[in-house]
Write an enzyme that holds these catalytic residues in place. Structure first.
Site, PDB file in Angstrom:
ATOM      1  N   ASP A  43      25.690  -7.077 -21.286  1.00 12.47           N
ATOM      2  CA  ASP A  43      25.194  -6.744 -19.956  1.00 12.47           C
ATOM      3  C   ASP A  43      25.297  -7.957 -19.047  1.00 12.47           C
ATOM      4  O   ASP A  43      24.661  -8.985 -19.292  1.00 12.47           O
ATOM      5  CB  ASP A  43      23.732  -6.283 -20.044  1.00 12.47           C
ATOM      6  N   TYR A  48      25.090 -12.665 -11.496  1.00 10.16           N
ATOM      7  CA  TYR A  48      24.903 -13.703 -12.511  1.00 10.16           C
ATOM      8  C   TYR A  48      26.018 -14.746 -12.454  1.00 10.16           C
ATOM      9  O   TYR A  48      25.904 -15.808 -13.080  1.00 10.16           O
ATOM     10  CB  TYR A  48      24.876 -13.107 -13.926  1.00 10.16           C
ATOM     11  N   LYS A  73      27.045  -5.100 -12.495  1.00 11.86           N
ATOM     12  CA  LYS A  73      26.175  -4.559 -11.442  1.00 11.86           C
ATOM     13  C   LYS A  73      26.632  -4.995 -10.054  1.00 11.86           C
ATOM     14  O   LYS A  73      27.195  -6.084  -9.881  1.00 11.86           O
ATOM     15  CB  LYS A  73      24.725  -5.023 -11.667  1.00 11.86           C
ATOM     16  N   HIS A 104      22.270  -2.898  -8.501  1.00 15.29           N
ATOM     17  CA  HIS A 104      21.373  -3.861  -9.138  1.00 15.29           C
ATOM     18  C   HIS A 104      19.921  -3.728  -8.665  1.00 15.29           C
ATOM     19  O   HIS A 104      18.992  -3.814  -9.472  1.00 15.29           O
ATOM     20  CB  HIS A 104      21.890  -5.280  -8.883  1.00 15.29           C
ATOM     21  N   LEU A 186      11.108  -8.734 -23.927  1.00 15.03           N
ATOM     22  CA  LEU A 186      10.088  -9.489 -24.652  1.00 15.03           C
ATOM     23  C   LEU A 186       9.066 -10.099 -23.692  1.00 15.03           C
ATOM     24  O   LEU A 186       8.276 -10.953 -24.089  1.00 15.03           O
ATOM     25  CB  LEU A 186      10.746 -10.601 -25.488  1.00 15.03           C
ATOM     26  N   ILE A 224      18.218  -5.073 -23.939  1.00 16.40           N
ATOM     27  CA  ILE A 224      19.226  -6.129 -23.810  1.00 16.40           C
ATOM     28  C   ILE A 224      18.573  -7.514 -23.812  1.00 16.40           C
ATOM     29  O   ILE A 224      18.580  -8.221 -22.805  1.00 16.40           O
ATOM     30  CB  ILE A 224      20.059  -5.936 -22.530  1.00 16.40           C
ATOM     31  N   LYS A 226      18.061 -11.413 -24.124  1.00 19.41           N
ATOM     32  CA  LYS A 226      18.939 -12.560 -23.919  1.00 19.41           C
ATOM     33  C   LYS A 226      18.643 -13.612 -24.974  1.00 19.41           C
ATOM     34  O   LYS A 226      17.479 -13.887 -25.295  1.00 19.41           O
ATOM     35  CB  LYS A 226      18.712 -13.158 -22.531  1.00 19.41           C
ATOM     36  N   VAL A 228      20.759 -17.490 -26.324  1.00 21.41           N
ATOM     37  CA  VAL A 228      21.965 -18.328 -26.365  1.00 21.41           C
ATOM     38  C   VAL A 228      22.105 -19.000 -27.725  1.00 21.41           C
ATOM     39  O   VAL A 228      23.055 -19.747 -27.948  1.00 21.41           O
ATOM     40  CB  VAL A 228      21.935 -19.395 -25.248  1.00 21.41           C
TER      41      VAL A 228
END
Length: 273
Positions: A43, A48, A73, A104, A186, A224, A226, A228
């Site tokens: 996504d 972004y 988006k 968006h 979260l 979704i 995130k 890293v």
């Protein structure tokens, strides 16, 4: 990974990777790590500024394109030129088509989201997008859109986590056949420290993030998270195999506090340009 069927028959992996705030120079590596961990749903968004990195990762992988689900988006400041904006996103991604394209934010003060939707409907009809949807739409925005829409949105991507569930909005979406997709699932980490989540995690020898993601999946949300970090990506992905009891699901649902983290879609008006 389980898949959900959207209202037009397109299937979407229920758990994906979001790349909000991932630096453009790191995006390709991080998305490649996600593919290696098993993710097939990415996504991103024009706002972004990392679509090119997502596209580079897709090009670099040996995974067939039809096995990868890509969402991007429309930026708020481009609602008056949605077709042009979409083509710019598609080219940045290096893709012939996009799996899901979202408005968006509604930005009701502009009065342009219905116009944008009409342009997206034409793109969908021309098979350049497999599904179209919205993000951050409140009930009143959905009602206004549906008054003239030819196509019901496939998805409404909204802020949704245990302490901010937007239950009436989520129920309205489901009643209309609109999939509910949770961003900040979260609570940006804020929903991971409560006693209820910690106790459930200990009982299952799981992480608190896995518990919250398992709650989303059991509720029927597309989600979704995130990350890293490759290890954290794998941990999150493993939430798909965690099954919670009805009592445990209820304990997490009881964490609702009405605490929004992000902007209020009723008044948000930034351009993302």
């Amino acid at each position: 990974m389980s898949e959900l069927t959207l209202n037009n028959g397109v299937t979407i992996p229920q758990l994906g990777l979001g790349v909000f705030q991932v630096p453009p120079e790191d995006t390709q590596r991080i998305v490649e790590d996600a593919f290696e961990a098993g993710y097939r749903h990415i996504d991103t968004a024009a706002g972004y500024r990392n679509e090119a990195g997502v596209g580079a990762a897709i090009a670099a992988t040996g995974i067939p394109r039809e096995e990868i689900f890509v969402t991007t988006k429309l930026r708020n400041g481009e609602q008056g030129r949605a077709q042009e904006a979409f083509q710019n996103s598609r080219k940045a991604l290096g893709l012939e088509f996009v799996d899901l394209y979202l408005i968006h934010w509604p930005v009701p003060s502009q009065g342009l989201y219905v116009q944008a939707w009409k342009e997206m409907e034409r793109l969908y009809e021309n098979n350049q997008i497999r599904a179209i949807g919205v993000s951050n739409f409140l009930a009143e925005h959905l009602d206004h859109l549906l008054e003239s829409a030819e196509i019901v949105p496939a998805v409404n991507q909204i802020e949704l986590h245990p302490s901010y569930q937007q239950a009436p909005l989520a129920a309205k979406c489901r009643e209309r056949g609109i999939g509910v997709e949770a961003y900040s699932p979260l609570g940006q980490g804020g929903d991971l420290n409560g006693n209820a989540v910690t106790a459930i995690a200990n009982a299952h020898n799981a992480t608190t993030a896995q518990v919250v993601l398992a709650w989303h999946l059991a509720t029927g949300n597309i989600v979704i998270p995130k990350s890293v970090d490759p290890g954290r990506m794998r941990e999150n992905f493993a939430a798909a195999s965690l099954k919670l009891t009805d009592d445990e699901l209820s304990a997490i649902t009881a964490l609702e506090s009405g605490a929004r983290i992000g902007s209020d879609p009723a008044v948000a008006a930034f351009t993302q340009l």
